[in-house]
Design a protein around this motif. Structure first.
Motif, PDB file in Angstrom:
ATOM      1  N   ARG A  70      12.677  -9.591 -10.856  1.00  0.00           N
ATOM      2  CA  ARG A  70      11.694 -10.116 -11.797  1.00  0.00           C
ATOM      3  C   ARG A  70      11.916 -11.620 -11.930  1.00  0.00           C
ATOM      4  O   ARG A  70      12.958 -12.052 -12.439  1.00  0.00           O
ATOM      5  CB  ARG A  70      11.802  -9.438 -13.167  1.00  0.00           C
ATOM      6  N   LEU A  71      10.961 -12.376 -11.454  1.00  0.00           N
ATOM      7  CA  LEU A  71      11.008 -13.828 -11.562  1.00  0.00           C
ATOM      8  C   LEU A  71      10.412 -14.208 -12.908  1.00  0.00           C
ATOM      9  O   LEU A  71       9.219 -14.031 -13.143  1.00  0.00           O
ATOM     10  CB  LEU A  71      10.214 -14.464 -10.417  1.00  0.00           C
ATOM     11  N   LEU A  72      11.262 -14.695 -13.812  1.00  0.00           N
ATOM     12  CA  LEU A  72      10.825 -14.937 -15.182  1.00  0.00           C
ATOM     13  C   LEU A  72       9.892 -16.142 -15.273  1.00  0.00           C
ATOM     14  O   LEU A  72      10.044 -17.133 -14.552  1.00  0.00           O
ATOM     15  CB  LEU A  72      12.039 -15.163 -16.085  1.00  0.00           C
ATOM     16  N   ASN A  73       8.918 -16.014 -16.161  1.00  0.00           N
ATOM     17  CA  ASN A  73       7.986 -17.108 -16.425  1.00  0.00           C
ATOM     18  C   ASN A  73       8.627 -18.046 -17.447  1.00  0.00           C
ATOM     19  O   ASN A  73       8.292 -18.054 -18.627  1.00  0.00           O
ATOM     20  CB  ASN A  73       6.656 -16.553 -16.939  1.00  0.00           C
ATOM     21  N   ALA A  74       9.592 -18.833 -16.960  1.00  0.00           N
ATOM     22  CA  ALA A  74      10.367 -19.716 -17.825  1.00  0.00           C
ATOM     23  C   ALA A  74      10.776 -20.941 -17.029  1.00  0.00           C
ATOM     24  O   ALA A  74      10.533 -21.028 -15.826  1.00  0.00           O
ATOM     25  CB  ALA A  74      11.599 -18.976 -18.359  1.00  0.00           C
ATOM     26  N   ARG A  75      11.390 -21.880 -17.689  1.00  0.00           N
ATOM     27  CA  ARG A  75      11.833 -23.101 -17.029  1.00  0.00           C
ATOM     28  C   ARG A  75      12.776 -22.785 -15.865  1.00  0.00           C
ATOM     29  O   ARG A  75      13.688 -21.973 -15.988  1.00  0.00           O
ATOM     30  CB  ARG A  75      12.542 -24.004 -18.051  1.00  0.00           C
ATOM     31  N   LYS A  76      12.483 -23.343 -14.706  1.00  0.00           N
ATOM     32  CA  LYS A  76      13.219 -23.133 -13.456  1.00  0.00           C
ATOM     33  C   LYS A  76      13.029 -21.727 -12.891  1.00  0.00           C
ATOM     34  O   LYS A  76      13.651 -21.380 -11.880  1.00  0.00           O
ATOM     35  CB  LYS A  76      14.710 -23.439 -13.628  1.00  0.00           C
ATOM     36  N   ALA A  77      12.179 -20.905 -13.526  1.00  0.00           N
ATOM     37  CA  ALA A  77      11.806 -19.574 -13.011  1.00  0.00           C
ATOM     38  C   ALA A  77      13.004 -18.778 -12.495  1.00  0.00           C
ATOM     39  O   ALA A  77      13.087 -18.447 -11.313  1.00  0.00           O
ATOM     40  CB  ALA A  77      10.748 -19.725 -11.908  1.00  0.00           C
ATOM     41  N   PRO A  78      13.953 -18.446 -13.351  1.00  0.00           N
ATOM     42  CA  PRO A  78      15.152 -17.743 -12.872  1.00  0.00           C
ATOM     43  C   PRO A  78      14.889 -16.252 -12.587  1.00  0.00           C
ATOM     44  O   PRO A  78      13.970 -15.648 -13.125  1.00  0.00           O
ATOM     45  CB  PRO A  78      16.114 -17.883 -14.059  1.00  0.00           C
ATOM     46  N   VAL A  79      15.687 -15.684 -11.698  1.00  0.00           N
ATOM     47  CA  VAL A  79      15.771 -14.230 -11.517  1.00  0.00           C
ATOM     48  C   VAL A  79      17.055 -13.798 -12.195  1.00  0.00           C
ATOM     49  O   VAL A  79      18.152 -14.055 -11.695  1.00  0.00           O
ATOM     50  CB  VAL A  79      15.784 -13.832 -10.032  1.00  0.00           C
ATOM     51  N   ARG A  80      16.936 -13.183 -13.359  1.00  0.00           N
ATOM     52  CA  ARG A  80      18.110 -12.850 -14.157  1.00  0.00           C
ATOM     53  C   ARG A  80      18.483 -11.384 -13.959  1.00  0.00           C
ATOM     54  O   ARG A  80      17.685 -10.493 -14.174  1.00  0.00           O
ATOM     55  CB  ARG A  80      17.827 -13.135 -15.633  1.00  0.00           C
ATOM     56  N   SER A  81      19.694 -11.135 -13.523  1.00  0.00           N
ATOM     57  CA  SER A  81      20.250  -9.794 -13.307  1.00  0.00           C
ATOM     58  C   SER A  81      19.290  -8.871 -12.560  1.00  0.00           C
ATOM     59  O   SER A  81      18.702  -7.965 -13.133  1.00  0.00           O
ATOM     60  CB  SER A  81      20.673  -9.155 -14.636  1.00  0.00           C
ATOM     61  N   PRO A  82      19.102  -9.081 -11.255  1.00  0.00           N
ATOM     62  CA  PRO A  82      18.261  -8.184 -10.458  1.00  0.00           C
ATOM     63  C   PRO A  82      18.859  -6.775 -10.408  1.00  0.00           C
ATOM     64  O   PRO A  82      20.054  -6.581 -10.642  1.00  0.00           O
ATOM     65  CB  PRO A  82      18.249  -8.835  -9.076  1.00  0.00           C
ATOM     66  N   SER A  83      18.023  -5.807 -10.090  1.00  0.00           N
ATOM     67  CA  SER A  83      18.477  -4.428  -9.956  1.00  0.00           C
ATOM     68  C   SER A  83      18.783  -4.126  -8.490  1.00  0.00           C
ATOM     69  O   SER A  83      17.886  -4.113  -7.646  1.00  0.00           O
ATOM     70  CB  SER A  83      17.397  -3.450 -10.457  1.00  0.00           C
ATOM     71  N   TYR A  84      20.063  -3.883  -8.200  1.00  0.00           N
ATOM     72  CA  TYR A  84      20.464  -3.461  -6.859  1.00  0.00           C
ATOM     73  C   TYR A  84      20.470  -1.932  -6.839  1.00  0.00           C
ATOM     74  O   TYR A  84      21.220  -1.296  -7.572  1.00  0.00           O
ATOM     75  CB  TYR A  84      21.846  -4.012  -6.525  1.00  0.00           C
ATOM     76  N   MET A  85      19.637  -1.349  -5.945  1.00  0.00           N
ATOM     77  CA  MET A  85      19.429   0.101  -5.993  1.00  0.00           C
ATOM     78  C   MET A  85      19.469   0.739  -4.602  1.00  0.00           C
ATOM     79  O   MET A  85      18.533   1.420  -4.191  1.00  0.00           O
ATOM     80  CB  MET A  85      18.091   0.401  -6.673  1.00  0.00           C
ATOM     81  N   PRO A  86      20.536   0.527  -3.821  1.00  0.00           N
ATOM     82  CA  PRO A  86      20.607   1.158  -2.503  1.00  0.00           C
ATOM     83  C   PRO A  86      20.722   2.676  -2.628  1.00  0.00           C
ATOM     84  O   PRO A  86      21.277   3.198  -3.602  1.00  0.00           O
ATOM     85  CB  PRO A  86      21.870   0.551  -1.894  1.00  0.00           C
ATOM     86  N   GLY A  87      20.201   3.383  -1.629  1.00  0.00           N
ATOM     87  CA  GLY A  87      20.265   4.836  -1.687  1.00  0.00           C
ATOM     88  C   GLY A  87      20.036   5.487  -0.334  1.00  0.00           C
ATOM     89  O   GLY A  87      19.461   4.893   0.586  1.00  0.00           O
ATOM     90  N   LEU A  88      20.499   6.707  -0.201  1.00  0.00           N
ATOM     91  CA  LEU A  88      20.331   7.529   0.999  1.00  0.00           C
ATOM     92  C   LEU A  88      19.572   8.800   0.604  1.00  0.00           C
ATOM     93  O   LEU A  88      19.929   9.455  -0.380  1.00  0.00           O
ATOM     94  CB  LEU A  88      21.684   7.897   1.603  1.00  0.00           C
ATOM     95  N   LYS A  89      18.535   9.134   1.382  1.00  0.00           N
ATOM     96  CA  LYS A  89      17.722  10.306   1.074  1.00  0.00           C
ATOM     97  C   LYS A  89      17.562  11.172   2.313  1.00  0.00           C
ATOM     98  O   LYS A  89      17.286  10.654   3.408  1.00  0.00           O
ATOM     99  CB  LYS A  89      16.344   9.872   0.559  1.00  0.00           C
ATOM    100  N   ILE A  90      17.734  12.482   2.152  1.00  0.00           N
ATOM    101  CA  ILE A  90      17.636  13.440   3.254  1.00  0.00           C
ATOM    102  C   ILE A  90      16.550  14.456   2.926  1.00  0.00           C
ATOM    103  O   ILE A  90      16.526  15.036   1.833  1.00  0.00           O
ATOM    104  CB  ILE A  90      18.970  14.153   3.494  1.00  0.00           C
TER     105      ILE A  90
END
Length: 319
Positions: free
Chosen positions: A97-117
């Motif tokens: 989520r690229l925040l609509n704020a000064r310098k447009a930070p991405v604060r704490s992205p969600s890392y969600m790797p997974g394996l599905k069978i």
């Protein structure tokens, strides 16, 4: 001249014979497949159609305004063989989520790797049924204290971690013709977080975050053929899904839809000139935000953007 002409004709005949031999060999390979292998190949295409796509665009309604929202979900197919009833996909998924704020930070992205069978449980490709089992991780890449000095969740740099298993049962219906192909799939399943077993999670999430969830989805596809072409002229999809938290969750009652229910519906349109990209318009409600440590937020939203991936790689008539 006559001899040269004869040699040229001989070369053409040999070349034609070679091409026909390769062609016959290719058809021979197809003809040698036993019924179970043909079924496995058909189900592998069905699994691809049901893999979750990626998304990028924006959402409107979030209490924290954004300039860009992305679900970077590059699905890597690890197993796709006619000799196996199993189909395996790995995704190094990241939500941003690229925040609509000064310098447009991405604060704490969600890392969600997974394996599905995936594995089929019947042989009917017109009314397919299959199971899918997945293991996934969810964290935000932060190492600060999960709670701030006031005892509230530290959104600035607090650590968020959970791991979970999902098991889903899917039933489908397909109607494939030379002019139009229609299919729909309904899924219902359960999601269990390892916090239930007191492992693999941020301790502060206990009784504050849903560890047991019921998940469901419905996908409806229409692919219309353009006569005289080897590709569909357009592809339309409706994708609806929900999640409901069923375990202890603060002091919210089991019937508290406002805090326990996540639900969304999305319409996709893929024009004929694209291979695996479609326009996306969606609406939804999050009772518990699915973006790491922001999970306390509840809100309605509208999303606009594009979806992409193997789920939309259905251009040829082999639907």
């Amino acid at each position: 001249m006559l001899i040269r002409s004869s040699r040229q004709h001989l070369h053409y005949i040999l070349l034609l014979g070679t091409c026909l031999s390769f062609s016959n060999a290719a058809f021979g390979i197809q003809d040698t497949l036993i019924p179970s292998q043909r079924t496995n190949l058909s189900f592998n295409s069905i699994y691809r159609q049901n893999v979750n796509p990626g998304f990028f665009g924006n959402e409107y309604g979030n209490p924290i305004k954004t300039s860009l929202v992305a679900d970077v979900n590059p699905n890597v197919i690890l197993l796709n063989s006619s000799k196996s009833r199993f189909f395996a996909v790995f995704s190094p998924r990241v939500k941003l989520r690229l925040l609509n704020a000064r310098k447009a930070p991405v604060r704490s992205p969600s890392y969600m790797p997974g394996l599905k069978i995936y594995s089929r449980i019947n042989n009917d490709t017109l009314y397919p049924q299959f199971l899918s089992l997945a293991y996934s991780h969810h964290s935000n890449g932060q190492d600060g204290p999960t709670l701030d000095p006031s005892g509230r969740f530290n959104r600035g740099g607090g650590k968020f971690t959970t791991n979970y298993y999902t098991l889903d049962y899917t039933i489908g219906k397909r109607n494939v013709s030379s002019v139009r192909s229609m299919s729909q799939y309904g899924s219902l399943g359960i999601e269990l977080h390892t916090g239930l077993f007191n492992r693999g999670y941020s301790r502060e999430l206990k009784d504050q975050y849903g560890f047991v969830r019921v998940n469901g989805s419905w996908v409806y596809d229409i692919l219309t053929d353009k006569r005289g072409n080897d590709k569909y002229s357009d592809h339309q999809r409706i994708h609806a899904k929900f999640t409901y938290i069923t375990d202890r969750y603060e002091d919210y009652s089991l019937g508290n839809l406002r805090k326990r229910l996540n639900i969304s519906a999305q319409y996709n349109y893929q024009p004929g000139f694209t291979d695996n990209v479609a326009l996306a318009l969606g609406v939804g409600y999050r009772g518990q935000d699915d973006y790491n440590i922001y999970f306390e937020d509840s809100y309605s939203y509208v999303s606009v953007g594009v979806v992409y991936g193997v789920a939309f790689d259905l251009r040829k008539k082999r639907h």
